[in-house]
Design a protein around this motif. Sequence first.
Motif, mmCIF file in Angstrom:
data_model
loop_
_atom_site.group_PDB
_atom_site.id
_atom_site.type_symbol
_atom_site.label_atom_id
_atom_site.label_comp_id
_atom_site.label_asym_id
_atom_site.label_seq_id
_atom_site.Cartn_x
_atom_site.Cartn_y
_atom_site.Cartn_z
ATOM 1 N N LEU A 10 -28.041 20.560 47.405
ATOM 2 C CA LEU A 10 -28.737 21.707 48.188
ATOM 3 C C LEU A 10 -28.274 22.216 49.095
ATOM 4 N N VAL A 11 -28.238 23.522 49.365
ATOM 5 C CA VAL A 11 -27.487 24.245 50.267
ATOM 6 C C VAL A 11 -28.245 25.430 51.046
ATOM 7 N N GLN A 12 -27.932 25.862 52.140
ATOM 8 C CA GLN A 12 -28.522 26.767 52.650
ATOM 9 C C GLN A 12 -27.811 28.134 52.040
ATOM 10 N N ALA A 13 -28.500 29.244 52.255
ATOM 11 C CA ALA A 13 -28.225 30.530 51.931
ATOM 12 C C ALA A 13 -27.024 30.879 52.739
ATOM 13 N N GLY A 14 -25.878 31.442 51.942
ATOM 14 C CA GLY A 14 -24.650 31.525 52.710
ATOM 15 C C GLY A 14 -23.514 30.629 52.571
ATOM 16 N N GLY A 15 -24.083 29.382 52.216
ATOM 17 C CA GLY A 15 -23.235 28.345 52.055
ATOM 18 C C GLY A 15 -22.231 28.102 50.925
ATOM 19 N N SER A 16 -21.654 27.180 50.683
ATOM 20 C CA SER A 16 -20.738 27.081 49.552
ATOM 21 C C SER A 16 -20.741 25.643 48.936
ATOM 22 N N LEU A 17 -20.663 25.676 47.867
ATOM 23 C CA LEU A 17 -20.353 24.472 47.024
ATOM 24 C C LEU A 17 -19.458 24.571 46.023
ATOM 25 N N ARG A 18 -18.682 23.585 45.480
ATOM 26 C CA ARG A 18 -17.658 23.535 44.466
ATOM 27 C C ARG A 18 -17.959 22.482 43.521
ATOM 28 N N LEU A 19 -18.121 22.959 42.222
ATOM 29 C CA LEU A 19 -18.556 22.257 41.031
ATOM 30 C C LEU A 19 -17.302 22.011 40.399
ATOM 31 N N SER A 20 -17.450 20.800 39.682
ATOM 32 C CA SER A 20 -16.143 20.235 38.855
ATOM 33 C C SER A 20 -16.683 19.731 37.634
ATOM 34 N N CYS A 21 -15.628 20.105 36.591
ATOM 35 C CA CYS A 21 -15.940 19.757 35.175
ATOM 36 C C CYS A 21 -14.807 18.964 34.665
ATOM 37 N N ALA A 22 -14.887 17.582 34.570
ATOM 38 C CA ALA A 22 -13.931 16.855 34.359
ATOM 39 C C ALA A 22 -14.102 16.590 32.717
ATOM 40 N N VAL A 23 -12.662 16.770 32.163
ATOM 41 C CA VAL A 23 -12.671 16.768 30.655
ATOM 42 C C VAL A 23 -11.700 15.581 30.275
ATOM 43 N N SER A 24 -12.523 14.937 29.237
ATOM 44 C CA SER A 24 -11.873 13.733 28.596
ATOM 45 C C SER A 24 -10.820 14.563 27.619
ATOM 46 N N GLY A 25 -9.663 14.030 27.727
ATOM 47 C CA GLY A 25 -8.480 14.719 26.674
ATOM 48 C C GLY A 25 -7.607 15.633 27.647
ATOM 49 N N THR A 26 -6.924 16.661 26.921
ATOM 50 C CA THR A 26 -6.183 17.290 27.497
ATOM 51 C C THR A 26 -6.668 18.649 27.658
ATOM 52 N N ILE A 27 -6.957 19.286 28.991
ATOM 53 C CA ILE A 27 -7.626 20.360 29.162
ATOM 54 C C ILE A 27 -6.913 21.615 28.698
ATOM 55 N N SER A 28 -5.611 21.500 28.630
ATOM 56 C CA SER A 28 -4.642 22.840 28.201
ATOM 57 C C SER A 28 -4.912 22.879 26.872
ATOM 58 N N SER A 29 -5.696 22.102 25.936
ATOM 59 C CA SER A 29 -5.655 22.175 24.678
ATOM 60 C C SER A 29 -7.118 22.838 24.369
ATOM 61 N N LEU A 30 -7.904 22.904 25.336
ATOM 62 C CA LEU A 30 -9.081 23.877 25.505
ATOM 63 C C LEU A 30 -8.995 25.350 25.431
ATOM 64 N N ALA A 31 -9.152 25.915 24.254
ATOM 65 C CA ALA A 31 -8.990 27.566 24.607
ATOM 66 C C ALA A 31 -9.560 28.275 25.443
ATOM 67 N N PHE A 32 -10.974 27.619 25.749
ATOM 68 C CA PHE A 32 -11.897 28.379 26.593
ATOM 69 C C PHE A 32 -12.777 27.230 27.310
ATOM 70 N N MET A 33 -13.036 27.661 28.691
ATOM 71 C CA MET A 33 -13.853 26.820 29.483
ATOM 72 C C MET A 33 -14.605 27.859 30.332
ATOM 73 N N GLY A 34 -15.959 27.623 30.507
ATOM 74 C CA GLY A 34 -16.757 28.301 31.155
ATOM 75 C C GLY A 34 -17.771 27.674 31.862
ATOM 76 N N TRP A 35 -18.453 28.321 32.856
ATOM 77 C CA TRP A 35 -19.746 27.779 33.547
ATOM 78 C C TRP A 35 -20.838 28.350 32.994
ATOM 79 N N TYR A 36 -21.863 28.076 32.868
ATOM 80 C CA TYR A 36 -23.182 28.670 32.631
ATOM 81 C C TYR A 36 -24.290 28.156 33.604
ATOM 82 N N ARG A 37 -25.363 28.928 33.572
ATOM 83 C CA ARG A 37 -26.358 28.485 34.336
ATOM 84 C C ARG A 37 -27.705 28.975 33.713
ATOM 85 N N GLN A 38 -28.644 27.917 33.962
ATOM 86 C CA GLN A 38 -30.058 28.379 33.379
ATOM 87 C C GLN A 38 -31.254 27.976 34.575
#
Length: 114
Positions: A10-38
């Motif tokens: 939860l953050v106020q308008a104007g604030g910041s957050l950093r999301l992380s997505c930890a990948v099991s395995g080697t991330i460099s082997s993934l051709a595509f990574m993305g963030w989506y929201r719903q």
Amino acid sequence: VQLQASGGGLVQAGGSLRLSCAVSGTISSLAFMGWYRQAAGNQRDMVASIIRSGRANYADSVKGRFTISRDNAKNTVFLQMNNLKPEDTAVYFCRGIYEGTVYWGQGTQVTVSS
């Protein structure tokens, strides 16, 4: 391949957050990574993506405010979100593609109060 998203909150308008997505395995082997929201009652939309070369793509609504990056040494993809707005409120998901198969992480809730 497993993806573990974290960093929402939860953050106020104007604030910041950093999301992380930890990948099991080697991330460099993934051709595509993305963030989506719903957001509640809405479809899941792409927010930002990054391919193996490092080229990034952003939804118009977040350009100039969000930055996607990947740390191959940590097998992690980040989404730095600045100047957050109430309309950014949603569940955020990370997505990866490995050898043609799509993988999703669990969602992390981001709530921006006005």
